[in-house]
Write a protein that holds these residues in place. Sequence first.
Motif, PDB file in Angstrom:
ATOM      1  N   HIS A  25      19.484  23.628 -22.389  1.00 48.82           N
ATOM      2  CA  HIS A  25      18.622  22.696 -21.666  1.00 48.82           C
ATOM      3  C   HIS A  25      17.947  23.413 -20.504  1.00 48.82           C
ATOM      4  CE1 HIS A  25      17.168  18.714 -20.573  1.00 48.82           C
ATOM      5  NE2 HIS A  25      17.457  18.978 -19.312  1.00 48.82           N
ATOM      6  N   MET A  26      16.724  22.959 -20.180  1.00 46.83           N
ATOM      7  CA  MET A  26      15.990  23.492 -19.042  1.00 46.83           C
ATOM      8  C   MET A  26      15.705  22.343 -18.087  1.00 46.83           C
ATOM      9  SD  MET A  26      12.269  25.344 -18.877  1.00 46.83           S
ATOM     10  CE  MET A  26      11.475  23.978 -19.667  1.00 46.83           C
ATOM     11  N   HIS A  27      16.006  22.548 -16.813  1.00 47.13           N
ATOM     12  CA  HIS A  27      15.785  21.520 -15.801  1.00 47.13           C
ATOM     13  C   HIS A  27      14.873  22.087 -14.718  1.00 47.13           C
ATOM     14  CE1 HIS A  27      16.553  18.219 -13.070  1.00 47.13           C
ATOM     15  NE2 HIS A  27      16.849  19.094 -12.131  1.00 47.13           N
ATOM     16  N   THR A  28      13.837  21.337 -14.351  1.00 50.06           N
ATOM     17  CA  THR A  28      12.961  21.736 -13.258  1.00 50.06           C
ATOM     18  C   THR A  28      13.468  21.078 -11.992  1.00 50.06           C
ATOM     19  OG1 THR A  28      11.085  21.867 -14.765  1.00 50.06           O
ATOM     20  CG2 THR A  28      10.581  21.801 -12.424  1.00 50.06           C
ATOM     21  N   HIS A  38      10.954  25.765  -9.693  1.00 54.13           N
ATOM     22  CA  HIS A  38      12.292  26.353  -9.674  1.00 54.13           C
ATOM     23  C   HIS A  38      13.003  25.790 -10.907  1.00 54.13           C
ATOM     24  CE1 HIS A  38      16.590  26.193  -7.846  1.00 54.13           C
ATOM     25  NE2 HIS A  38      16.448  27.215  -8.653  1.00 54.13           N
ATOM     26  N   LEU A  39      13.226  26.626 -11.897  1.00 53.67           N
ATOM     27  CA  LEU A  39      13.819  26.204 -13.158  1.00 53.67           C
ATOM     28  C   LEU A  39      15.278  26.628 -13.228  1.00 53.67           C
ATOM     29  CD1 LEU A  39      10.968  27.446 -15.513  1.00 53.67           C
ATOM     30  CD2 LEU A  39      11.266  25.160 -14.597  1.00 53.67           C
ATOM     31  N   ILE A  40      16.103  25.772 -13.813  1.00 55.85           N
ATOM     32  CA  ILE A  40      17.498  26.103 -14.066  1.00 55.85           C
ATOM     33  C   ILE A  40      17.736  25.852 -15.554  1.00 55.85           C
ATOM     34  CG2 ILE A  40      19.900  25.667 -13.490  1.00 55.85           C
ATOM     35  CD1 ILE A  40      18.901  24.336 -10.911  1.00 55.85           C
ATOM     36  N   GLU A  41      18.247  26.872 -16.247  1.00 59.84           N
ATOM     37  CA  GLU A  41      18.504  26.742 -17.682  1.00 59.84           C
ATOM     38  C   GLU A  41      19.980  26.981 -17.963  1.00 59.84           C
ATOM     39  OE1 GLU A  41      14.804  28.241 -20.146  1.00 59.84           O
ATOM     40  OE2 GLU A  41      15.476  29.760 -18.733  1.00 59.84           O
ATOM     41  N   LEU A  42      20.504  26.203 -18.899  1.00 63.72           N
ATOM     42  CA  LEU A  42      21.877  26.384 -19.363  1.00 63.72           C
ATOM     43  C   LEU A  42      21.820  27.045 -20.732  1.00 63.72           C
ATOM     44  CD1 LEU A  42      24.967  25.811 -19.142  1.00 63.72           C
ATOM     45  CD2 LEU A  42      24.508  23.673 -20.369  1.00 63.72           C
ATOM     46  N   TYR A  43      22.591  28.110 -20.884  1.00 62.26           N
ATOM     47  CA  TYR A  43      22.667  28.839 -22.152  1.00 62.26           C
ATOM     48  C   TYR A  43      24.102  28.868 -22.651  1.00 62.26           C
ATOM     49  CZ  TYR A  43      17.974  30.801 -21.544  1.00 62.26           C
ATOM     50  OH  TYR A  43      16.619  30.972 -21.407  1.00 62.26           O
ATOM     51  N   VAL A  53      20.728  30.302 -15.778  1.00 61.78           N
ATOM     52  CA  VAL A  53      19.691  31.201 -15.303  1.00 61.78           C
ATOM     53  C   VAL A  53      18.783  30.373 -14.409  1.00 61.78           C
ATOM     54  CG1 VAL A  53      17.750  32.682 -15.895  1.00 61.78           C
ATOM     55  CG2 VAL A  53      19.781  32.665 -17.354  1.00 61.78           C
ATOM     56  N   GLU A  54      18.677  30.809 -13.159  1.00 61.88           N
ATOM     57  CA  GLU A  54      17.781  30.157 -12.212  1.00 61.88           C
ATOM     58  C   GLU A  54      16.550  31.040 -12.074  1.00 61.88           C
ATOM     59  OE1 GLU A  54      19.691  28.065  -8.750  1.00 61.88           O
ATOM     60  OE2 GLU A  54      21.318  29.428  -9.340  1.00 61.88           O
ATOM     61  N   HIS A  55      15.398  30.468 -12.334  1.00 58.83           N
ATOM     62  CA  HIS A  55      14.135  31.199 -12.261  1.00 58.83           C
ATOM     63  C   HIS A  55      13.414  30.860 -10.963  1.00 58.83           C
ATOM     64  CE1 HIS A  55      14.296  32.411 -16.498  1.00 58.83           C
ATOM     65  NE2 HIS A  55      14.743  31.200 -16.737  1.00 58.83           N
ATOM     66  N   ASN A  56      12.692  31.836 -10.448  1.00 63.65           N
ATOM     67  CA  ASN A  56      11.822  31.668  -9.284  1.00 63.65           C
ATOM     68  C   ASN A  56      12.593  31.432  -7.994  1.00 63.65           C
ATOM     69  OD1 ASN A  56       9.712  31.857 -11.108  1.00 63.65           O
ATOM     70  ND2 ASN A  56       9.572  29.662 -11.352  1.00 63.65           N
ATOM     71  N   VAL A  85      25.784  19.535 -17.454  1.00 62.95           N
ATOM     72  CA  VAL A  85      25.171  18.701 -18.500  1.00 62.95           C
ATOM     73  C   VAL A  85      25.244  17.233 -18.105  1.00 62.95           C
ATOM     74  CG1 VAL A  85      25.466  17.898 -20.884  1.00 62.95           C
ATOM     75  CG2 VAL A  85      25.501  20.342 -20.370  1.00 62.95           C
ATOM     76  N   GLU A  86      26.364  16.802 -17.568  1.00 67.58           N
ATOM     77  CA  GLU A  86      26.515  15.401 -17.143  1.00 67.58           C
ATOM     78  C   GLU A  86      25.481  15.047 -16.076  1.00 67.58           C
ATOM     79  OE1 GLU A  86      27.738  11.803 -17.762  1.00 67.58           O
ATOM     80  OE2 GLU A  86      28.754  13.452 -18.801  1.00 67.58           O
ATOM     81  N   LYS A  87      25.164  15.988 -15.214  1.00 73.76           N
ATOM     82  CA  LYS A  87      24.207  15.753 -14.132  1.00 73.76           C
ATOM     83  C   LYS A  87      22.756  15.760 -14.622  1.00 73.76           C
ATOM     84  CE  LYS A  87      22.846  17.497  -9.586  1.00 73.76           C
ATOM     85  NZ  LYS A  87      23.135  18.475  -8.528  1.00 73.76           N
ATOM     86  N   TYR A  88      22.397  16.748 -15.466  1.00 72.11           N
ATOM     87  CA  TYR A  88      20.995  16.954 -15.808  1.00 72.11           C
ATOM     88  C   TYR A  88      20.559  16.467 -17.190  1.00 72.11           C
ATOM     89  CZ  TYR A  88      20.907  19.861 -11.644  1.00 72.11           C
ATOM     90  OH  TYR A  88      20.993  20.311 -10.356  1.00 72.11           O
TER      91      TYR A  88
END
Length: 164
Positions: A25-28, A38-43, A53-56, A85-88
């Motif tokens: 999942h990708m969360h802005t 500012h993006l946060i991705e779960l892998y 992975v936190e981008h920017n 996952v529960e949060k986003y």
Amino acid sequence: MYVREHISRVVDGKTYNTRTALNCHMHTESKDDQGVPHLIELYRTKRDQYFLVEHNIPHPHMDTEKRLPTDVLTPISLEQAEEWVEKYCPWRKEKIFASSSEADATTLTLRIDKMTKAQLIAQAAKHNLTLNAYCLLKLEKILYEKESPRGGGVFLERGFNPSE
């Protein structure tokens, strides 16, 4: 425009690679002064290890005016992944934590006009996802949203009420 690159890091002797891991999942989170998100991705790796992975993220050791965005990779535990996952994206919980053997995929053939397909491809590329992954994320979000979709557009015009 900021383009996300694939990231590979070795942390505590384990390799984490966004090219080979499953993007769950990708969360802005927000945008900076220039509108860069500012993006946060779960892998999830093939061995069921999770990482974010936190981008920017502005580099903390530079002058405010010279800060360049950087990417931060952080391995997390299963429990931390479940909390994230529960949060986003709670609507994806079952799918994200299903083991590979539990994943029961099927094929869906969808006929859409060329303009819609081009728009979907552009949005998928913008988020650095395949067309299939982008469409699946959007469909799952719609299916599992607690609120009914806004508007109705073509669905209501054709007599289909998505809130029923």
